[in-house]
Design an enzyme around this catalytic site. Sequence first.
Site, PDB file in Angstrom:
ATOM      1  N   HIS A 382     135.002   7.360 110.634  1.00 36.42           N
ATOM      2  CA  HIS A 382     134.588   7.678 109.267  1.00 36.42           C
ATOM      3  C   HIS A 382     135.742   7.798 108.284  1.00 36.42           C
ATOM      4  O   HIS A 382     135.504   8.183 107.133  1.00 36.42           O
ATOM      5  CB  HIS A 382     133.810   8.999 109.242  1.00 36.42           C
ATOM      6  CG  HIS A 382     132.399   8.878 109.704  1.00 36.42           C
ATOM      7  ND1 HIS A 382     131.383   8.411 108.896  1.00 36.42           N
ATOM      8  CD2 HIS A 382     131.821   9.153 110.900  1.00 36.42           C
ATOM      9  CE1 HIS A 382     130.244   8.420 109.563  1.00 36.42           C
ATOM     10  NE2 HIS A 382     130.479   8.861 110.779  1.00 36.42           N
ATOM     11  N   LYS A 573     131.074  15.898  94.931  1.00 30.89           N
ATOM     12  CA  LYS A 573     131.577  15.590  96.271  1.00 30.89           C
ATOM     13  C   LYS A 573     132.702  16.552  96.601  1.00 30.89           C
ATOM     14  O   LYS A 573     133.186  17.294  95.733  1.00 30.89           O
ATOM     15  CB  LYS A 573     132.052  14.139  96.372  1.00 30.89           C
ATOM     16  CG  LYS A 573     133.031  13.707  95.299  1.00 30.89           C
ATOM     17  CD  LYS A 573     133.356  12.224  95.405  1.00 30.89           C
ATOM     18  CE  LYS A 573     132.237  11.375  94.895  1.00 30.89           C
ATOM     19  NZ  LYS A 573     131.747  10.384  95.844  1.00 30.89           N
ATOM     20  N   ARG A 574     133.099  16.554  97.854  1.00 33.54           N
ATOM     21  CA  ARG A 574     134.205  17.399  98.299  1.00 33.54           C
ATOM     22  C   ARG A 574     135.428  17.186  97.402  1.00 33.54           C
ATOM     23  O   ARG A 574     135.735  16.066  97.011  1.00 33.54           O
ATOM     24  CB  ARG A 574     134.533  17.031  99.753  1.00 33.54           C
ATOM     25  CG  ARG A 574     135.683  17.763 100.374  1.00 33.54           C
ATOM     26  CD  ARG A 574     135.697  17.492 101.882  1.00 33.54           C
ATOM     27  NE  ARG A 574     135.668  16.073 102.205  1.00 33.54           N
ATOM     28  CZ  ARG A 574     136.765  15.337 102.431  1.00 33.54           C
ATOM     29  NH1 ARG A 574     137.976  15.884 102.330  1.00 33.54           N
ATOM     30  NH2 ARG A 574     136.660  14.061 102.762  1.00 33.54           N
ATOM     31  N   LYS A 579     139.629  11.524  96.130  1.00 34.15           N
ATOM     32  CA  LYS A 579     138.341  11.364  95.448  1.00 34.15           C
ATOM     33  C   LYS A 579     138.511  11.454  93.928  1.00 34.15           C
ATOM     34  O   LYS A 579     137.615  11.103  93.177  1.00 34.15           O
ATOM     35  CB  LYS A 579     137.335  12.394  95.959  1.00 34.15           C
ATOM     36  CG  LYS A 579     136.961  12.152  97.430  1.00 34.15           C
ATOM     37  CD  LYS A 579     135.967  13.173  97.928  1.00 34.15           C
ATOM     38  CE  LYS A 579     135.639  12.975  99.409  1.00 34.15           C
ATOM     39  NZ  LYS A 579     134.807  11.787  99.655  1.00 34.15           N
ATOM     40  N   THR A 681     128.135   8.277 100.431  1.00 37.62           N
ATOM     41  CA  THR A 681     126.667   8.196 100.465  1.00 37.62           C
ATOM     42  C   THR A 681     126.052   8.757  99.187  1.00 37.62           C
ATOM     43  O   THR A 681     124.936   8.371  98.833  1.00 37.62           O
ATOM     44  CB  THR A 681     126.083   8.933 101.689  1.00 37.62           C
ATOM     45  OG1 THR A 681     126.619  10.254 101.743  1.00 37.62           O
ATOM     46  CG2 THR A 681     126.404   8.195 102.975  1.00 37.62           C
ATOM     47  N   LYS A 685     122.703   7.476  96.759  1.00 39.59           N
ATOM     48  CA  LYS A 685     121.623   8.335  96.266  1.00 39.59           C
ATOM     49  C   LYS A 685     121.495   8.207  94.753  1.00 39.59           C
ATOM     50  O   LYS A 685     120.387   8.139  94.211  1.00 39.59           O
ATOM     51  CB  LYS A 685     121.890   9.782  96.678  1.00 39.59           C
ATOM     52  CG  LYS A 685     121.888  10.004  98.178  1.00 39.59           C
ATOM     53  CD  LYS A 685     122.580  11.303  98.565  1.00 39.59           C
ATOM     54  CE  LYS A 685     122.860  11.347 100.052  1.00 39.59           C
ATOM     55  NZ  LYS A 685     123.803  12.410 100.429  1.00 39.59           N
TER      56      LYS A 685
END
Length: 838
Positions: A382, A573-574, A579, A681, A685
């Site tokens: 992952h 998100k985290r 990110k 993911t 969504k």
Amino acid sequence: MNVLLEDKPTSATSFKSSELTQLIRQYGCGPVQLTGTNDALYERHLVFDNVMEAAAIGARERFEAVAHSVRDILSQRWIQTEKTYESKNPKRVYYLSMEFLIGRSLANNVTNLLLNDITKEVVREKKLDWYELLEQEPDAGLGNGGLGRLAACFLDSMATMEIPAMGYGLRYQYGMFKQTIQDGWQHEVPDNWLRRPDPWEVRRQNETVEVLLNCSFKLSGGSLRAVLGQPSSLIGVPFDRPVVGYGGKTINTLRLWEAAASDYFDFQEFSSGDFVGALAETLQAESLTRVLYPDDHTAKGQGLRFVQEYFLVASSLADLVRRFRKTNTDWRTLPDKVAIQLNDTHPTMAVPELMRILLDEAHLGWDEAWALTQRTLAYTNHTLLPEALEKWPLVWFDRMLPRHLEIIYEINRRLIDEVRRRFPKDEGRVQRVSLVEEGAERKIRMANLAIVGSHSTNGVAAIHSQLLRTVTVKDLAELYPQRFSNKTNGVTPRRWLLMSNPALSQTITDAIGEGWVTDLSQLKKLKPLAGDQALRQAFLRAKREAKLRFIDWLTQTTGENVDADSIFDCQIKRIHEYKRQLLNALRILVLYDRLRKNPNSEVTPRTFFFAGKAAPAYQLAKVIIKFINNLASIIDEDPIVRGRLKVLFLPDYCVSMAERLIPAADISNQISTAGYEASGTSNMKFMMNGALTIGTRDGATIEMAEEAGEENFFLFGLTAEQVANSRGWYKPQWHYDNDPETRAALDLIFSDYFSRNEPGVFTPLRDALLTHGDYYMHLADLKSYLEADQKLCDLYAHPASWSSKAILNVAGSGKFSSDRTIAEYAADIWDAKACPVS
């Protein structure tokens, strides 16, 4: 009124009699009433479980009564599912994961059991507040981010597709942590999600397993210390949760292990007054599954994580082997009856553990045991981040799991012999593929072990799988090319569209029928309708309804109020540098600075939403959260931009929050540094719910743009290849010197404009962006981010064009169902077939 699961209609608006009859037969629980009489399920649980008069019972107890009633309805089908698997003896899939971010279960189970209409009648009949009931259920503290949410989606898809499967995880008492924000800073408090009884789980005390360790533990100086040379054991106690497939035909199981001590304790120590010392082993055992992801910046935290991973693997393999042996006597059939999927490197100890079982308990020879192990195990990678490819100190294996270390040594000896035979005189390659990393502290490379010990290694998006093969584990991919494949992630449309976004779901069903719920590829039927005015208007109404629902929830839970007419611009998100929440904040800062300098500019009002947790020891991520919150405060205080820009950091991000915010979103930010996001993911969504994506060419976002058409995405920034190629010469100072807007934005930060009462608090941002070279290339992508952002705003001014592109995004999201992903795993990796329940 007698409501539910009687073989007769209860009112003009009740469930159709024929459909009700079918459900009664399917669930094997009728004739029975859910509510309406003293003997109905809800009434009995309400009174008998609480031993109180119904009028005195509160909202939490009412939630438990409803949940227990729903579990009663599914119980017979749950039993029948396991009986079918035992009698038909199909190949079973066992999904091992340290995380299962399942969220709340009541609404999801009602949806998948097709009980929505019946439940509405119950709520109306009993004058219940459905929203209040749902809020009584905490999000299960069993995961943190995308890894765990993916695992939950996969379980949903396997049950819906009638694949015989079981999830294995740990029953964390406290989960990760609850995030609070104080003075802009993240603070962590315990997430005691099991403070009240969980109505879904079933403790299976008669199916416990024993896990042996080569050391014991003693309480010394207030902390538990390993005592070498004194073997001990842990007891794995299973707690089962139902996994309801859509339609309620198959109900699989998520089995979570809780650690316990044996019944023995030192009575002499206890009777002499050393009560705590006598219970040291109990304390050690119970601590093992207390918290998800202990702080791994300390040796103690890392050691706890190491034992957690082995406990999960040892408990699960003992359980599944016991189940296999119940209906199969020949060990050689193990790969024909069992497929074990390792969700990332965390369960990699399954390789030496399964070898130990086959060698020491089944008494097979090495070659046969190794072939069975490889054919049974499969590994999903992952991440491309080196720090996430686990490496454990060799000495820990030596002290706690010496037999496993012996097995790893032998695997490695044979591996190195093979490499030297196939690639003679290439000792560099030998060192890189070796399971043992040499250095001041020798370590076991768990990713290498997972690849070598399994028959399949897959990435989770096309670009991720390519980089995995060509960069991250290049040598192993060249050694075993046939083992590598791609399985792009997906999400379950039942939770993330049907349940979370009822207005859009109904709009889609009205347009193309309801087949999309179990075959998301049918969404492509929307493509030729994207220009239809009626559909565009229906889409816009559904989006506004989702916004109003979200605003109502936001106001009730936080007291905040936002403008439904503003653009909802989201990044949830985290919190991590790659990110690039910081890049998003810099974009907002530039937009704010533009309005300060040109207050008469015409702009569409915008609300920027952030949500996500930072790891407790990740200080820079915490500084980024602090900056976002300070930026929000300054913008709120400035009358020049009030009503035009608003920033909100929503604390304690969880599945339930995402279920409300994602349907309301207009814009989805997927802006990771290209080449660093494995898949993502949340991007899927948002797309499924009609948000437009502004993002980099990274992870699954690349494939999403291919499906919907790049002209319907707003892509920007460096590619993964450009990021890699510019490493040697990239200078962020150039952007500071040559881009006036970048310089102005950074100068506001550096001048303490956003930290007037805390001068210097954002110095770490200057260090990250300039002093230390801007490793994740925020400044390199900022200008193109702003250009893409402007195109988005220009489009939003034209609702017909915006809604058309949004519908095309929904139409293109069909590929990103977890049903499609699971079908590929089942066909290409597991060779697993559907096993319909009798």
